[in-house]
Design an enzyme around this catalytic site. Structure first.
Site, PDB file in Angstrom:
ATOM      1  N   GLY A  14     -87.024  59.634  22.781  1.00  0.00           N
ATOM      2  CA  GLY A  14     -87.852  58.477  22.420  1.00  0.00           C
ATOM      3  C   GLY A  14     -89.280  58.636  22.930  1.00  0.00           C
ATOM      4  O   GLY A  14     -90.248  58.335  22.224  1.00  0.00           O
ATOM      5  N   ASN A  99     -77.194  61.293  19.832  1.00  0.00           N
ATOM      6  CA  ASN A  99     -76.029  62.176  19.731  1.00  0.00           C
ATOM      7  C   ASN A  99     -74.784  61.353  19.420  1.00  0.00           C
ATOM      8  O   ASN A  99     -74.698  60.177  19.773  1.00  0.00           O
ATOM      9  CB  ASN A  99     -75.783  62.876  21.084  1.00  0.00           C
ATOM     10  CG  ASN A  99     -76.688  64.089  21.275  1.00  0.00           C
ATOM     11  OD1 ASN A  99     -77.196  64.658  20.311  1.00  0.00           O
ATOM     12  ND2 ASN A  99     -76.866  64.488  22.517  1.00  0.00           N
ATOM     13  N   ALA A 125     -85.878  68.001  24.807  1.00  0.00           N
ATOM     14  CA  ALA A 125     -86.786  67.509  25.857  1.00  0.00           C
ATOM     15  C   ALA A 125     -85.909  67.060  27.013  1.00  0.00           C
ATOM     16  O   ALA A 125     -84.749  66.730  26.806  1.00  0.00           O
ATOM     17  CB  ALA A 125     -87.602  66.328  25.351  1.00  0.00           C
ATOM     18  N   LYS A 180     -73.878  68.078  13.548  1.00  0.00           N
ATOM     19  CA  LYS A 180     -74.446  67.975  14.899  1.00  0.00           C
ATOM     20  C   LYS A 180     -73.356  67.569  15.887  1.00  0.00           C
ATOM     21  O   LYS A 180     -73.323  68.031  17.028  1.00  0.00           O
ATOM     22  CB  LYS A 180     -75.599  66.953  14.911  1.00  0.00           C
ATOM     23  CG  LYS A 180     -76.260  66.742  16.269  1.00  0.00           C
ATOM     24  CD  LYS A 180     -77.178  67.886  16.654  1.00  0.00           C
ATOM     25  CE  LYS A 180     -77.654  67.898  18.095  1.00  0.00           C
ATOM     26  NZ  LYS A 180     -78.327  66.740  18.619  1.00  0.00           N
ATOM     27  N   ASN A 184     -72.416  69.334  19.427  1.00  0.00           N
ATOM     28  CA  ASN A 184     -72.355  68.598  20.700  1.00  0.00           C
ATOM     29  C   ASN A 184     -70.958  68.641  21.307  1.00  0.00           C
ATOM     30  O   ASN A 184     -70.797  68.716  22.525  1.00  0.00           O
ATOM     31  CB  ASN A 184     -72.798  67.145  20.517  1.00  0.00           C
ATOM     32  CG  ASN A 184     -74.293  67.023  20.326  1.00  0.00           C
ATOM     33  OD1 ASN A 184     -74.754  66.385  19.396  1.00  0.00           O
ATOM     34  ND2 ASN A 184     -75.068  67.647  21.191  1.00  0.00           N
TER      35      ASN A 184
HETATM   36  O1  PAF Z   1     -77.233  67.183  23.714  1.00  0.00           O
HETATM   37  C1  PAF Z   1     -77.857  68.261  23.852  1.00  0.00           C
HETATM   38  O2  PAF Z   1     -78.126  68.760  24.946  1.00  0.00           O
HETATM   39  C2  PAF Z   1     -78.351  68.956  22.583  1.00  0.00           C
HETATM   40  O3  PAF Z   1     -77.981  68.148  21.483  1.00  0.00           O
HETATM   41  C3  PAF Z   1     -77.856  70.398  22.394  1.00  0.00           C
HETATM   42  C4  PAF Z   1     -78.053  70.792  20.938  1.00  0.00           C
HETATM   43  C5  PAF Z   1     -76.412  70.578  22.771  1.00  0.00           C
HETATM   44  C6  PAF Z   1     -78.727  71.362  23.155  1.00  0.00           C
HETATM   45  O4  PAF Z   1     -78.706  71.194  24.528  1.00  0.00           O
END
Ligand code: PAF
Length: 300
Positions: A14, A99, A125, A180, A184
């Site tokens: 954010g 996520n 980040a 994704k 994760n």
């Molecule tokens: O949640 C995370 O840390 C990221 O989505 C990922 C892609 C696993 C990279 O660290």
């Protein structure tokens, strides 16, 4: 001209997104809790300096919020939004980027009047202190409508896109979120189990065996759901992400190390729930789910 965005969740993504929008002259405003607003003196991006984005708390907002970008953690979203829901315009546009899966569907049921969009980002980040972040690799951000309004998603993607944080509209956001989620599910809990950086999951033989099993179980579940084409070559994809982010501590490992609740419910917990409904056994994921949720009582 459209109303500027309010950003809920000044964590790593954010804050980074807010800074990039601010640099592009798109005048975002941070939406903070009153106690955080009292401590807020601008956002700091390592290597680039301080950025004084305007910030407000819901209580001090005069006009109903018409555009809200939600970047808070999955387990904080429902309660944060129920606090600010009275301040949103009846047909507000709400974009949720985080996520895991499941939260946007719950929001859609609870607030059918909102125009709800979901998104996923591979921008990296991390937050070294409150309101201080370090970028950790550029990625892509996709947003899409859960009800399939691609035109509107395109308009929103354009207004949220800026140099250093490109955003594209996606015609099937559920597919992108599932992909994704698979990444994760494989990387995050295992970096916690082995207390390691993402890249070490490939060099530690025990961790790599677990990674293969998590991917295989996720693939079998996808087959049962008719989603196998969404995660073809899953192990290769996960390996590529772990390589590209080799030096990163996953967001889940950062949460555990900081004593914060994790996103395990919206990641592995969501997958275990879907597997149970489909009658599919995913024991390695189940064990990881149980192990990680023990680590922080607030996760349960
Ligand atoms: O949640 C995370 O840390 C990221 O989505 C990922 C892609 C696993 C990279 O660290």
């Amino acid at each position: 001209m459209s109303d500027p965005w309010l950003i809920l969740g000044a964590g790593s993504i954010g804050a980074l997104w807010g800074i990039r929008l601010h640099q592009a002259g798109k005048t975002p405003t941070l939406l903070l809790r009153p106690e955080a607003l009292g401590r807020y003196e601008g956002l700091t991006l390592s290597g680039e300096g301080k950025f004084c984005l305007p910030a407000v708390s819901a209580e001090t907002i005069v006009h109903p919020i018409s555009r809200l970008l939600v970047c808070c953690k999955s387990h904080q979203t429902l309660s944060a939004l129920s606090d600010i829901a009275p301040h949103l315009a009846p047909n507000a546009t709400v974009v949720v980027v985080q996520n895991g899966m499941g939260v946007a569907e719950q929001l859609q049921k609870k607030y059918p009047q909102w125009q709800l969009f979901s998104g996923t980002t591979t921008n990296g980040a991390h937050r070294s202190a409150p309101f201080t972040i370090t970028p950790a690799g550029r990625g892509d951000t996709l947003i899409g409508s859960l009800t399939g309004n691609f035109r509107q998603a395109e308009t929103l993607a354009e207004s949220l896109s800026c140099p250093g944080f490109p955003v594209n509209a996606c015609s099937d956001i559920t597919e992108a979120l599932w992909q994704k989620l698979a990444i994760n599910c494989a990387i995050n809990p295992l970096t916690v189990r082995y207390r390691c950086r993402n890249g070490e999951l490939l060099s530690n033989p025990a961790a790599y065996r677990d990674l293969q099993q998590v991917c295989e179980e996720f693939f079998q579940l996808s087959v049962a759901l008719g989603r196998e084409s969404w995660v073809e070559n899953l192990l290769d994809t996960v390996t590529e992400v772990a390589c590209k982010t080799a030096a990163n501590r996953s967001s889940m490992l950062q949460d555990v190390e900081a004593g914060r609740a994790t996103e395990i419910e919206a990641i592995t917990g969501y997958v275990c729930g879907i597997a149970a409904d489909a009658g599919i056994d995913i024991p390695v994921n189940q064990t990881l789910y149980q192990d990680i949720r023990q680590l922080h009582p607030a996760t349960r």
